[in-house]
Design a protein around this motif. Structure first.
Motif, PDB file in Angstrom:
ATOM      1  N   SER A  71      14.965   9.054  -3.757  1.00  0.00           N
ATOM      2  CA  SER A  71      13.855   9.264  -2.825  1.00  0.00           C
ATOM      3  C   SER A  71      13.033   7.997  -2.667  1.00  0.00           C
ATOM      4  CB  SER A  71      12.969  10.408  -3.325  1.00  0.00           C
ATOM      5  OG  SER A  71      13.709  11.598  -3.461  1.00  0.00           O
ATOM      6  N   ALA A  72      12.766   7.322  -3.777  1.00  0.00           N
ATOM      7  CA  ALA A  72      11.976   6.093  -3.731  1.00  0.00           C
ATOM      8  C   ALA A  72      12.701   5.003  -2.952  1.00  0.00           C
ATOM      9  CB  ALA A  72      11.671   5.618  -5.146  1.00  0.00           C
ATOM     10  N   MET A  73      14.010   4.912  -3.121  1.00  0.00           N
ATOM     11  CA  MET A  73      14.784   3.884  -2.430  1.00  0.00           C
ATOM     12  C   MET A  73      14.687   4.051  -0.916  1.00  0.00           C
ATOM     13  SD  MET A  73      18.820   2.946  -2.894  1.00  0.00           S
ATOM     14  CE  MET A  73      19.376   4.534  -2.266  1.00  0.00           C
ATOM     15  N   PHE A  74      14.863   5.269  -0.444  1.00  0.00           N
ATOM     16  CA  PHE A  74      14.774   5.515   0.997  1.00  0.00           C
ATOM     17  C   PHE A  74      13.336   5.356   1.490  1.00  0.00           C
ATOM     18  CE2 PHE A  74      19.001   7.133   0.561  1.00  0.00           C
ATOM     19  CZ  PHE A  74      19.563   7.027   1.826  1.00  0.00           C
ATOM     20  N   ALA A  75      12.370   5.790   0.682  1.00  0.00           N
ATOM     21  CA  ALA A  75      10.968   5.670   1.085  1.00  0.00           C
ATOM     22  C   ALA A  75      10.569   4.210   1.237  1.00  0.00           C
ATOM     23  CB  ALA A  75      10.070   6.362   0.062  1.00  0.00           C
ATOM     24  N   ILE A  76      10.983   3.373   0.299  1.00  0.00           N
ATOM     25  CA  ILE A  76      10.653   1.948   0.369  1.00  0.00           C
ATOM     26  C   ILE A  76      11.263   1.320   1.625  1.00  0.00           C
ATOM     27  CG2 ILE A  76      11.029  -0.291  -0.745  1.00  0.00           C
ATOM     28  CD1 ILE A  76      10.829   1.217  -3.442  1.00  0.00           C
ATOM     29  N   SER A 100       0.830  -1.204   0.000  1.00  0.00           N
ATOM     30  CA  SER A 100       0.000   0.000   0.000  1.00  0.00           C
ATOM     31  C   SER A 100       0.865   1.253   0.000  1.00  0.00           C
ATOM     32  CB  SER A 100      -0.949  -0.003   1.205  1.00  0.00           C
ATOM     33  OG  SER A 100      -0.225  -0.029   2.421  1.00  0.00           O
ATOM     34  N   GLY A 101       1.955   1.225   0.775  1.00  0.00           N
ATOM     35  CA  GLY A 101       2.857   2.372   0.784  1.00  0.00           C
ATOM     36  C   GLY A 101       3.517   2.596  -0.560  1.00  0.00           C
ATOM     37  N   LEU A 102       3.938   1.498  -1.199  1.00  0.00           N
ATOM     38  CA  LEU A 102       4.590   1.607  -2.504  1.00  0.00           C
ATOM     39  C   LEU A 102       3.619   2.110  -3.570  1.00  0.00           C
ATOM     40  CD1 LEU A 102       7.039   1.170  -4.291  1.00  0.00           C
ATOM     41  CD2 LEU A 102       6.389  -1.229  -4.532  1.00  0.00           C
ATOM     42  N   THR A 103       2.380   1.637  -3.516  1.00  0.00           N
ATOM     43  CA  THR A 103       1.383   2.122  -4.475  1.00  0.00           C
ATOM     44  C   THR A 103       1.128   3.610  -4.283  1.00  0.00           C
ATOM     45  OG1 THR A 103       0.323  -0.052  -4.404  1.00  0.00           O
ATOM     46  CG2 THR A 103      -0.928   1.738  -5.400  1.00  0.00           C
ATOM     47  N   GLY A 104       1.082   4.041  -3.023  1.00  0.00           N
ATOM     48  CA  GLY A 104       0.928   5.465  -2.751  1.00  0.00           C
ATOM     49  C   GLY A 104       2.089   6.273  -3.292  1.00  0.00           C
ATOM     50  N   LEU A 105       3.291   5.717  -3.163  1.00  0.00           N
ATOM     51  CA  LEU A 105       4.484   6.382  -3.700  1.00  0.00           C
ATOM     52  C   LEU A 105       4.378   6.542  -5.214  1.00  0.00           C
ATOM     53  CD1 LEU A 105       8.169   5.475  -2.860  1.00  0.00           C
ATOM     54  CD2 LEU A 105       7.436   5.678  -5.213  1.00  0.00           C
ATOM     55  N   LEU A 106       4.012   5.467  -5.900  1.00  0.00           N
ATOM     56  CA  LEU A 106       3.925   5.506  -7.362  1.00  0.00           C
ATOM     57  C   LEU A 106       2.837   6.472  -7.829  1.00  0.00           C
ATOM     58  CD1 LEU A 106       4.292   1.675  -8.098  1.00  0.00           C
ATOM     59  CD2 LEU A 106       6.021   3.452  -8.430  1.00  0.00           C
ATOM     60  N   ALA A 107       1.686   6.421  -7.151  1.00  0.00           N
ATOM     61  CA  ALA A 107       0.597   7.322  -7.531  1.00  0.00           C
ATOM     62  C   ALA A 107       0.980   8.779  -7.282  1.00  0.00           C
ATOM     63  CB  ALA A 107      -0.670   6.959  -6.758  1.00  0.00           C
ATOM     64  N   ALA A 108       1.644   9.021  -6.152  1.00  0.00           N
ATOM     65  CA  ALA A 108       2.076  10.389  -5.850  1.00  0.00           C
ATOM     66  C   ALA A 108       3.116  10.860  -6.853  1.00  0.00           C
ATOM     67  CB  ALA A 108       2.641  10.451  -4.430  1.00  0.00           C
ATOM     68  N   GLY A 109       4.039   9.968  -7.216  1.00  0.00           N
ATOM     69  CA  GLY A 109       5.054  10.329  -8.201  1.00  0.00           C
ATOM     70  C   GLY A 109       4.444  10.690  -9.541  1.00  0.00           C
ATOM     71  N   LEU A 110       3.417   9.937  -9.931  1.00  0.00           N
ATOM     72  CA  LEU A 110       2.732  10.245 -11.189  1.00  0.00           C
ATOM     73  C   LEU A 110       2.044  11.607 -11.112  1.00  0.00           C
ATOM     74  CD1 LEU A 110       1.704   9.428 -13.992  1.00  0.00           C
ATOM     75  CD2 LEU A 110      -0.212   8.278 -12.866  1.00  0.00           C
ATOM     76  N   MET A 111       1.379  11.870  -9.994  1.00  0.00           N
ATOM     77  CA  MET A 111       0.691  13.146  -9.849  1.00  0.00           C
ATOM     78  C   MET A 111       1.681  14.310  -9.795  1.00  0.00           C
ATOM     79  SD  MET A 111      -2.174  14.683  -9.739  1.00  0.00           S
ATOM     80  CE  MET A 111      -3.354  13.356  -9.491  1.00  0.00           C
ATOM     81  N   MET A 112       2.855  14.078  -9.208  1.00  0.00           N
ATOM     82  CA  MET A 112       3.864  15.135  -9.125  1.00  0.00           C
ATOM     83  C   MET A 112       4.406  15.516 -10.495  1.00  0.00           C
ATOM     84  SD  MET A 112       5.898  13.902  -5.686  1.00  0.00           S
ATOM     85  CE  MET A 112       7.229  15.085  -5.850  1.00  0.00           C
ATOM     86  N   MET A 135       3.251  10.709   1.711  1.00  0.00           N
ATOM     87  CA  MET A 135       3.818  11.669   2.661  1.00  0.00           C
ATOM     88  C   MET A 135       5.297  11.413   2.925  1.00  0.00           C
ATOM     89  SD  MET A 135       0.904  12.459   5.519  1.00  0.00           S
ATOM     90  CE  MET A 135       1.885  13.821   6.138  1.00  0.00           C
ATOM     91  N   ILE A 136       5.740  10.183   2.724  1.00  0.00           N
ATOM     92  CA  ILE A 136       7.167   9.886   2.888  1.00  0.00           C
ATOM     93  C   ILE A 136       7.947  10.289   1.637  1.00  0.00           C
ATOM     94  CG2 ILE A 136       8.858   8.030   3.178  1.00  0.00           C
ATOM     95  CD1 ILE A 136       6.740   6.543   4.839  1.00  0.00           C
ATOM     96  N   TYR A 137       7.398   9.958   0.486  1.00  0.00           N
ATOM     97  CA  TYR A 137       8.113  10.211  -0.771  1.00  0.00           C
ATOM     98  C   TYR A 137       8.200  11.700  -1.098  1.00  0.00           C
ATOM     99  CZ  TYR A 137       9.062  10.235  -5.792  1.00  0.00           C
ATOM    100  OH  TYR A 137       9.593  10.484  -7.027  1.00  0.00           O
ATOM    101  N   TYR A 138       7.119  12.427  -0.871  1.00  0.00           N
ATOM    102  CA  TYR A 138       7.050  13.833  -1.274  1.00  0.00           C
ATOM    103  C   TYR A 138       8.162  14.689  -0.659  1.00  0.00           C
ATOM    104  CZ  TYR A 138       5.082  18.510  -2.004  1.00  0.00           C
ATOM    105  OH  TYR A 138       4.901  19.824  -2.351  1.00  0.00           O
ATOM    106  N   PRO A 139       8.357  14.673   0.673  1.00  0.00           N
ATOM    107  CA  PRO A 139       9.426  15.513   1.229  1.00  0.00           C
ATOM    108  C   PRO A 139      10.821  15.070   0.805  1.00  0.00           C
ATOM    109  CG  PRO A 139       8.473  14.125   2.932  1.00  0.00           C
ATOM    110  CD  PRO A 139       7.599  13.996   1.735  1.00  0.00           C
ATOM    111  N   LEU A 140      11.020  13.756   0.659  1.00  0.00           N
ATOM    112  CA  LEU A 140      12.334  13.289   0.224  1.00  0.00           C
ATOM    113  C   LEU A 140      12.653  13.802  -1.181  1.00  0.00           C
ATOM    114  CD1 LEU A 140      12.337   9.592   1.525  1.00  0.00           C
ATOM    115  CD2 LEU A 140      13.617  11.542   2.445  1.00  0.00           C
ATOM    116  N   TYR A 141      11.644  13.810  -2.033  1.00  0.00           N
ATOM    117  CA  TYR A 141      11.861  14.310  -3.397  1.00  0.00           C
ATOM    118  C   TYR A 141      12.134  15.814  -3.395  1.00  0.00           C
ATOM    119  CZ  TYR A 141      11.195  15.201  -8.355  1.00  0.00           C
ATOM    120  OH  TYR A 141      11.384  15.595  -9.660  1.00  0.00           O
TER     121      TYR A 141
END
Length: 229
Positions: free
Chosen positions: A170-175, A54-66, A155-161
Motif C-alpha cells: 500500500s505504501a509503495m503505490f501511495a508514494i 508532506s504526503g509521505l509524513t501523512g502516510l506514516l502518521a496514519a499508519g501509526l494511528m491505524m 486518504m491515499i494510504y488508508y483505502p489501499l491498506y
C-alpha cells in the motif's frame, strides 16, 4: 476483486487524496535554490520534495494511528497533524538559520504588508532579491499546505491498506501517487511560490484538473492491482 460500491469509494478517496497533495503544496512557501541562498522567500528546497514529503509524513502518521485504532477520523487527523508538524518544524528550523546564521530579515516582495501582522515589507527586502526568510503569512500558509498534504497522504494510504492489508504494498503505490501529483504541481508552479497570497497561487485550478485526471487513473490502477495481489 469485485468492483462494487466499496471499490468506487476507495477510488474516490484516493482521488481526493491526490488532489489534496497536489493543491496543498501551492500553500507551502517553496523557495528552491534562491531561498537556500536567502535570495527568495520560503523553504530552500523544491516543490516535489515538499509535496511528496508532506504526503509521505501523512502516510506514516496514519499508519501509526491505524496500529492503535480503526477510527477513520482519527487516522485522517493524525495524517494532517503529522505533516503539519513536519512542515512547521522545517520552516521553524529554516527561520533560525535565516535569522541567526545568515542575519536576513524576513520580508516578502509579493505584498507590501504582511496580511496577518500588517508589517511593512518593502523596506526589508534586500536589493536584487525577491524577499528572504519565512514571513508570518508564509509560515501560516505553509502549515495549511502541509496539513492538506498530510491529509491527502492518509486518504491515499488508508483505502489501499483496506483493500489488500499489506502495509508495504500500500505504501509503495501511495508514494507513487504522491510523486506524480507532486511533479504536476511543480510544473504548474514553475519555480518558487510564497503561499496563498502569491499571485502564482491563482494558477491552482490548472493543477486541480491535471491532478484530478492523474489521480483517477492512478487510483484505478492501484486499486485493481493491489486488490488482485
Amino acid at each position: 476483486m469485485n468492483f462494487d460500491i466499496n471499490t468506487i469509494v476507495y477510488i474516490l478517496e484516493i482521488l481526493v487524496g491526490g488532489l489534496l497533495v497536489g493543491i496543498g503544496v501551492h500553500f507551502v512557501p517553496v523557495g528552491g535554490a534562491p531561498a537556500a541562498m536567502a535570495q527568495a522567500t520560503g523553504i530552500g528546497t523544491g516543490t516535489v520534495q515538499l509535496a511528496a514529503g508532506s504526503g509521505l509524513t501523512g502516510l506514516l502518521a496514519a499508519g501509526l494511528m491505524m496500529s492503535v485504532t480503526d477510527n477513520l477520523w482519527l487516522i485522517l487527523a493524525s495524517g494532517a497533524v503529522g505533516a503539519g508538524i513536519m512542515i512547521g518544524s522545517t520552516m521553524l528550523t529554516g527561520s533560525w538559520i535565516y535569522a541567526y546564521a545568515v542575519g536576513a530579515p524576513f520580508a516578502s516582495a509579493k505584498v507590501n504588508y504582511d496580511p496577518i501582522t500588517g508589517f511593512s515589507q518593502p523596506p526589508y527586502v534586500a536589493p536584487g532579491t525577491v524577499g528572504q526568510g519565512i514571513p508570518t503569512i508564509c509560515f501560516v500558509s505553509g502549515l495549511i499546505g502541509g496539513m492538506m498534504g498530510g491529509l491527502g497522504g492518509a486518504m491515499i494510504y488508508y483505502p489501499l491498506y483496506l483493500i489488500n492489508g499489506n502495509a508495504a504494498l500500500s505504501a509503495m503505490f501511495a508514494i507513487g501517487i504522491f510523486l506524480v501529483n507532486a511533479v504536476l504541481a511543480s510544473w504548474n508552479i514553475q519555480g518558487t511560490i510564497e503561499g496563498f497570497h502569491d499571485p502564482k497561487f491563482k494558477k491552482w485550478p490548472f493543477a486541480f484538473r491535471a491532478c484530478a485526471i492523474a489521480s483517477i487513473l492512478l487510483a484505478l490502477a492501484a486499486v485493481l492491482i493491489t486488490g488482485g495481489a
